[in-house]
Design an enzyme around this catalytic site. Structure first.
Site, short mmCIF file in Angstrom:
data_model
loop_
_atom_site.label_atom_id
_atom_site.label_comp_id
_atom_site.label_asym_id
_atom_site.label_seq_id
_atom_site.Cartn_x
_atom_site.Cartn_y
_atom_site.Cartn_z
N ALA A 61 -7.42 52.24 60.44
CA ALA A 61 -8.52 52.26 59.48
C ALA A 61 -7.94 52.37 58.06
O ALA A 61 -6.85 52.92 57.87
CB ALA A 61 -9.42 53.44 59.76
N GLY A 100 -6.71 53.06 64.34
CA GLY A 100 -7.75 52.06 64.61
C GLY A 100 -7.16 50.72 65.03
O GLY A 100 -7.80 49.94 65.74
N GLU A 103 -6.61 51.07 68.62
CA GLU A 103 -7.93 51.12 69.27
C GLU A 103 -8.55 49.72 69.35
O GLU A 103 -9.20 49.36 70.33
CB GLU A 103 -8.84 52.09 68.50
CG GLU A 103 -8.34 53.52 68.64
CD GLU A 103 -9.14 54.51 67.82
OE1 GLU A 103 -9.08 54.41 66.57
OE2 GLU A 103 -9.85 55.33 68.40
N GLU A 123 -3.89 59.54 64.16
CA GLU A 123 -5.01 60.13 63.40
C GLU A 123 -4.88 61.63 63.22
O GLU A 123 -5.28 62.18 62.19
CB GLU A 123 -6.35 59.83 64.11
CG GLU A 123 -6.83 58.39 63.99
CD GLU A 123 -6.28 57.47 65.07
OE1 GLU A 123 -5.24 57.81 65.68
OE2 GLU A 123 -6.88 56.41 65.30
C1 LIG Z 1 4.00 52.86 59.58
C2 LIG Z 1 3.16 52.45 58.36
C3 LIG Z 1 1.98 51.64 58.77
C4 LIG Z 1 4.04 51.57 57.42
O1 LIG Z 1 5.14 52.33 56.96
P1 LIG Z 1 6.06 51.77 55.78
O2 LIG Z 1 6.44 50.38 56.07
O3 LIG Z 1 7.14 52.80 55.59
O4 LIG Z 1 5.15 51.70 54.49
P2 LIG Z 1 4.38 52.85 53.73
O5 LIG Z 1 5.06 53.13 52.45
O6 LIG Z 1 4.12 54.01 54.60
O7 LIG Z 1 2.99 52.14 53.48
C5 LIG Z 1 2.89 51.03 52.62
C6 LIG Z 1 1.62 51.14 51.83
O8 LIG Z 1 0.51 51.01 52.72
C7 LIG Z 1 -0.37 52.10 52.57
N1 LIG Z 1 -1.00 52.37 53.89
C8 LIG Z 1 -0.39 52.51 55.05
N2 LIG Z 1 -1.27 52.70 56.05
C9 LIG Z 1 -2.48 52.68 55.47
C10 LIG Z 1 -3.79 52.81 55.96
N3 LIG Z 1 -4.04 53.03 57.27
N4 LIG Z 1 -4.79 52.75 55.08
C11 LIG Z 1 -4.56 52.54 53.77
N5 LIG Z 1 -3.33 52.40 53.22
C12 LIG Z 1 -2.32 52.46 54.08
C13 LIG Z 1 0.51 53.25 52.13
O9 LIG Z 1 -0.24 54.23 51.50
C14 LIG Z 1 1.46 52.52 51.19
O10 LIG Z 1 0.83 52.32 49.95
P3 LIG Z 1 1.14 53.27 48.70
O11 LIG Z 1 2.62 53.34 48.57
O12 LIG Z 1 0.58 54.63 49.03
O13 LIG Z 1 0.44 52.63 47.58
C15 LIG Z 1 2.75 53.70 57.58
O14 LIG Z 1 2.19 53.33 56.36
C16 LIG Z 1 1.76 54.55 58.31
O15 LIG Z 1 2.15 55.35 59.12
N6 LIG Z 1 0.48 54.39 57.95
C17 LIG Z 1 -0.59 55.21 58.46
C18 LIG Z 1 -0.99 54.82 59.84
C19 LIG Z 1 -2.13 55.66 60.30
O16 LIG Z 1 -2.10 56.86 60.21
N7 LIG Z 1 -3.17 55.01 60.80
C20 LIG Z 1 -4.37 55.67 61.22
C21 LIG Z 1 -5.39 55.58 60.16
S1 LIG Z 1 -6.84 56.51 60.54
C22 LIG Z 1 -7.59 55.58 61.72
O17 LIG Z 1 -7.14 54.53 62.04
C23 LIG Z 1 -8.82 56.15 62.25
C24 LIG Z 1 -9.52 55.49 63.17
C25 LIG Z 1 -10.67 56.18 63.79
C26 LIG Z 1 -11.99 55.59 63.48
C27 LIG Z 1 -12.29 55.55 62.10
C28 LIG Z 1 -13.76 55.47 61.91
C29 LIG Z 1 -14.02 55.18 60.51
C30 LIG Z 1 -14.83 56.20 59.81
C31 LIG Z 1 -16.23 56.32 60.25
C32 LIG Z 1 -16.98 57.22 59.35
C33 LIG Z 1 -17.78 58.17 60.14
C34 LIG Z 1 -18.34 59.20 59.25
C35 LIG Z 1 -18.51 60.43 60.06
C36 LIG Z 1 -19.21 61.44 59.24
C37 LIG Z 1 -20.62 61.60 59.67
O18 LIG Z 1 -20.97 61.39 60.83
O19 LIG Z 1 -21.40 62.00 58.80
#
Ligand SMILES: CC(C)(COP(=O)(O)OP(=O)(O)OC[C@H]1O[C@@H](n2cnc3c(N)ncnc32)[C@H](O)[C@@H]1OP(=O)(O)O)[C@@H](O)C(=O)NCCC(=O)NCCSC(=O)/C=C/CCCCCCCCCCCCC(=O)O
Length: 718
Positions: A61, A100, A103, A123
């Site tokens: 996500a 995500g 998923e 997550e």
């Molecule tokens: C391994 C990586 C992917 C890459 O690593 P690397 O090559 O070393 O590069 P980085 O320097 O780390 O990253 C490069 C830039 O990319 C940005 N980045 C990376 N990942 C993300 C991302 N997921 N989103 C945005 N940006 C991202 C990073 O910041 C760098 O940019 P900058 O230098 O900062 O400018 C590594 O990046 C990594 O590990 N990334 C994270 C992976 C991760 O953790 N993924 C999980 C994300 S959370 C998720 O997926 C959740 C899913 C569940 C469902 C979600 C539902 C949505 C919300 C619903 C809302 C409901 C509301 C509820 C409230 C209510 O009910 O009221």
């Protein structure tokens, strides 16, 4: 967004497009929904492949979009649309399938991965749970124990492991997209009944109750107050007790509680903070994107004590040729043996080739003559370090970067010993240096932007998170530690025990309380520094024993050292241990008696101090120093301080770091408490609120990403 193409006439290919990691932004989700409908509606298309642009399937996500006004098609129905499709959908996983992203892949009917791909549900590290069906599908696919382990740790699995676990169907060394297209053609028209994971039966096993009990116990032990790991276990539990649809409702409910929590905000803030620190800047305007690092092929380390050994290992593992120097032959041999052992263990643990042949050992400082970068790692003794810098200045080839591993000495004073002060920087490693991720890179007033860029780059090569900080006593980390420690000592004087203070800090989430840390690192370390500063006055009595330079001072640490109580290494410190070198801290009745006698001698009346006061005084004194550091321009922003504290000082990650925590508590509240404590203890300078926190509080406490706007540009440091 996502773009659509047709390959070999019958395979619809959906490519996620959102650089750099193809995160599932609103536009990407919309793109997937639109292109899926298109693929399903085209009669020529018999199967579908989902892949990511630029060799990255999907990083999950889009964390930047998390917030109040989330737009676009929600993830869960989007994944259901894919899973319910009557045409086979194959995920072509290259690079990463995380959160995500995985998923989404689990909603596909088949998964083909490149051998270098990494898959996981991280997550939990962002304070969340896999809320797009991950907690319900993964246990149905690979069983509860493996799913629990992956979900509660958030670790990334290799493609080989994913194949072994049954997460992916095939692994290829070639293009995963090509393999997926071929695979998609081969399964076109086949029944998908057995391919929809949501229809798999609930995981069953006679020992499930025991497995969950054990998992819960383990996460509660290791989470140190973090709620996401515990909630992850609860969500996976729903996959065994509830049918899929009900399990999804439970997952959603639990996800919602986490999504809005302070801990999730803290962990997501920290995720970006850790990346932001690489974009360093200095008060003079030198910056990461305008300063070019020098090439470094050969490095040298001088002094092979504990730190020098760890640094040599880190450099060798980063692929550099290393010259390791220790002038005493016996110590050199000992160090060589120790370093070889460290390299061997590390290679085994990380599954990488042994880097032993990268290091050449030598007794003479002359051996560093052709190194591109030298790291001096001798004792923390200014006179000794000065001599070595004078020598290095004469020995090293022009342009060699001279670095000192110091935890707080003046970089400028060392630079002044050399002919090229612009090439001198500090590299403050944390023990053990080959394990700890943090590196404070210290620039002095004369260090060149190029030297700073080179040291930052070097840290990155060694796998460290490097934070650029200005030159001052203790830099950022140890400077903030001083008022924190001071408060802990004062609390003992006023009636607390080391156990009580440590318990409060450990309940807050620190891995170890301040006194246990002090016993571990050795009480004599601080004692030496205080002696050098003229603060230790043996045998002093009366009021003057507790005052230095007009400010309150506690000689408790000095008195313990005078008794030979240096902590774990002597078997006695703030606690007692079963033997010198013992690790299990036990309350020490001698220490309690000593404190009572000390209070009586100084006319101090012990009082019961509540938890809140202990926590506030320790943490707010530290935070106040953090604001002072920002104001002085020693750290460029609050993110730098927070990363240093989480990675170097055991600050609980789920609390974001001291500066984030201050914002979460409320700057006006922190200010009010500091004012209160400073009124009660006017002789404690560390409790006097710094002007930056006053300024921020007076400006309605802006969010942390705006604090930099309130910092007056201090005089140029670089
Ligand atoms: C391994 C990586 C992917 C890459 O690593 P690397 O090559 O070393 O590069 P980085 O320097 O780390 O990253 C490069 C830039 O990319 C940005 N980045 C990376 N990942 C993300 C991302 N997921 N989103 C945005 N940006 C991202 C990073 O910041 C760098 O940019 P900058 O230098 O900062 O400018 C590594 O990046 C990594 O590990 N990334 C994270 C992976 C991760 O953790 N993924 C999980 C994300 S959370 C998720 O997926 C959740 C899913 C569940 C469902 C979600 C539902 C949505 C919300 C619903 C809302 C409901 C509301 C509820 C409230 C209510 O009910 O009221």
């Amino acid at each position: 967004m996502a773009f659509y193409s047709r390959v070999s006439g019958s395979v619809g290919v959906i490519t996620l497009q959102n650089p750099p990691v193809n995160a599932l932004s609103a536009a990407v989700r919309q793109g997937i929904v639109d292109t899926m409908h298109r693929a399903l509606s085209e009669p020529e298309v018999k199967s579908v492949v989902i892949c990511g642009q630029n060799g990255k399937f999907c990083g999950g996500a889009d964390i930047r979009e998390f917030g109040a006004n989330m737009r676009g098609p929600p993830l869960v129905p989007m994944i259901h649309l894919i899973e319910a499709a009557e045409k086979p959908v194959v995920a072509a996983i290259e690079g990463v399938a995380l959160g995500g992203g995985l998923e989404l892949a689990l909603g596909c009917h088949y998964r083909i991965a490149h051998s270098k791909a990494r898959l996981g549900l991280p997550e939990v590290t962002l304070g969340l749970l896999p809320g797009a069906g991950g907690t319900q599908r993964l246990p149905r696919l690979i069983g509860v124990p493996a799913a629990l382990e992956l979900i509660t740790t958030g670790r990334h699995a290799t493609a080989a492991e994913a194949l072994q676990l049954g997460i992916v169907d095939e692994v290829t060394d070639h293009s995963a997209v090509d393999a997926a297209v071929k695979f998609a053609q081969s399964v076109a028209g086949k029944s998908l009944d057995a391919r929809r994971i949501s229809t798999y039966p609930r995981p069953r096993s006679p020992d499930l109750a025991e497995i969950f009990e054990k998992a819960m116990k383990e996460v509660r032990r290791s989470a140190r107050g973090a709620i996401a790991p515990v909630t992850c276990v609860q969500a996976v539990h729903a996959s065994v007790t509830l049918p899929y649809a009900k399990g999804m409702e439970r997952e959603r409910e639990l996800f919602s509680t986490l999504f809005t929590s302070g801990q999730a905000h803290a962990l997501q803030y920290y995720f970006f903070a850790q990346r932001a620190v690489s974009r360093w800047s200095t008060p003079s305007g030198a910056r990461w994107d305008t300063s070019k690092p020098r090439p470094v092929h050969k490095a040298a380390v001088i002094g092979l004590g504990t730190m020098g050994r760890g640094i040599s290992v880190s450099l060798a593992q980063a692929g550099l040729s290393v010259v390791a120097v220790e002038t005493q032959e016996k110590q050199l041999l000992e160090a060589k043996q120790a370093v070889s052992g460290m390299l061997e263990r590390s290679a085994k643990r990380r599954g990488v080739p042994l880097a032993d042949d990268k290091i050449k050992y030598n007794c003479s400082v002359q051996a560093v003559a052709d190194a591109d970068l030298v790291i001096e790692a001798v004792f923390e003794d200014m006179a000794l370090k000065k001599t070595i810098f004078q020598q290095l200045s004469g020995i090293c080839k022009p342009g060699t970067l001279l670095c000192t591993n110091t935890s707080g000495l003046d970089i400028d004073e060392l630079a002044s010993q050399t002919q090229s002060p612009e090439l001198v920087v500090g590299m403050h490693f944390f023990a053990p240096a080959h394990v700890m991720k943090l590196l404070e890179v210290v620039y002095g007033p004369r260090s060149s932007p190029e030297a700073l860029a080179t040291a930052m780059e070097m840290g990155k090569k060694m796998g460290k998170v490097s934070v650029a900080v200005g030159n001052c006593r203790g830099f950022v980390g140890n400077r903030m530690l001083k008022p924190y420690l001071e408060q802990a000592f004062f609390l003992l004087e006023e009636g607390a025990t080391p156990e009580q203070v440590d318990q409060v800090l450990e309940e807050f989430g620190f891995a170890m309380g301040v006194f246990k840390v002090s016993d571990l690192s050795g009480l004599d370390v601080g004692w030496k520094v205080r002696k050098a500063d003229g603060l230790v006055v043996p045998g002093s009595t009366g009021k003057s024993a507790r005052i230095r330079g007009g400010s309150r001072y506690s000689p408790l640490g000095d008195l313990l050292c005078e008794q030979g109580r240096f902590g774990q290494k002597t078997g006695r410190g703030w606690y007692q241990y079963d033997k010198p070198g013992g690790r299990v801290a036990k309350p020490d009745p001698w220490l309690h008696g000593f404190l009572e006698e000390y209070r009586a001698r100084h006319g101090l009346v012990a009082r019961r101090i509540d938890h809140q006061e202990m926590l506030e005084r320790c943490l707010y004194a530290l935070i106040n120093e953090g604001f002072q550091i920002l104001q002085d321009g020693i750290a460029a922003g609050p993110e730098d301080i927070d990363v240093i504290y989480v990675l170097g000082y055991g600050w609980p990650r789920h609390r974001g770091g001291p500066m984030f925590y201050a914002g979460l508590v409320g700057l006006d509240k922190v200010l009010e408490r500091l004012e209160h404590y400073h009124q009660v203890y006017p002789d404690v300078l560390g409790l006097k609120p710094c002007s930056l926190i006053r300024k921020l509080a007076a400006s309605s406490s802006p969010p942390i990403h705006r604090w930099r706007e309130f910092i007056q540009k201090p005089r140029s440091q670089l």
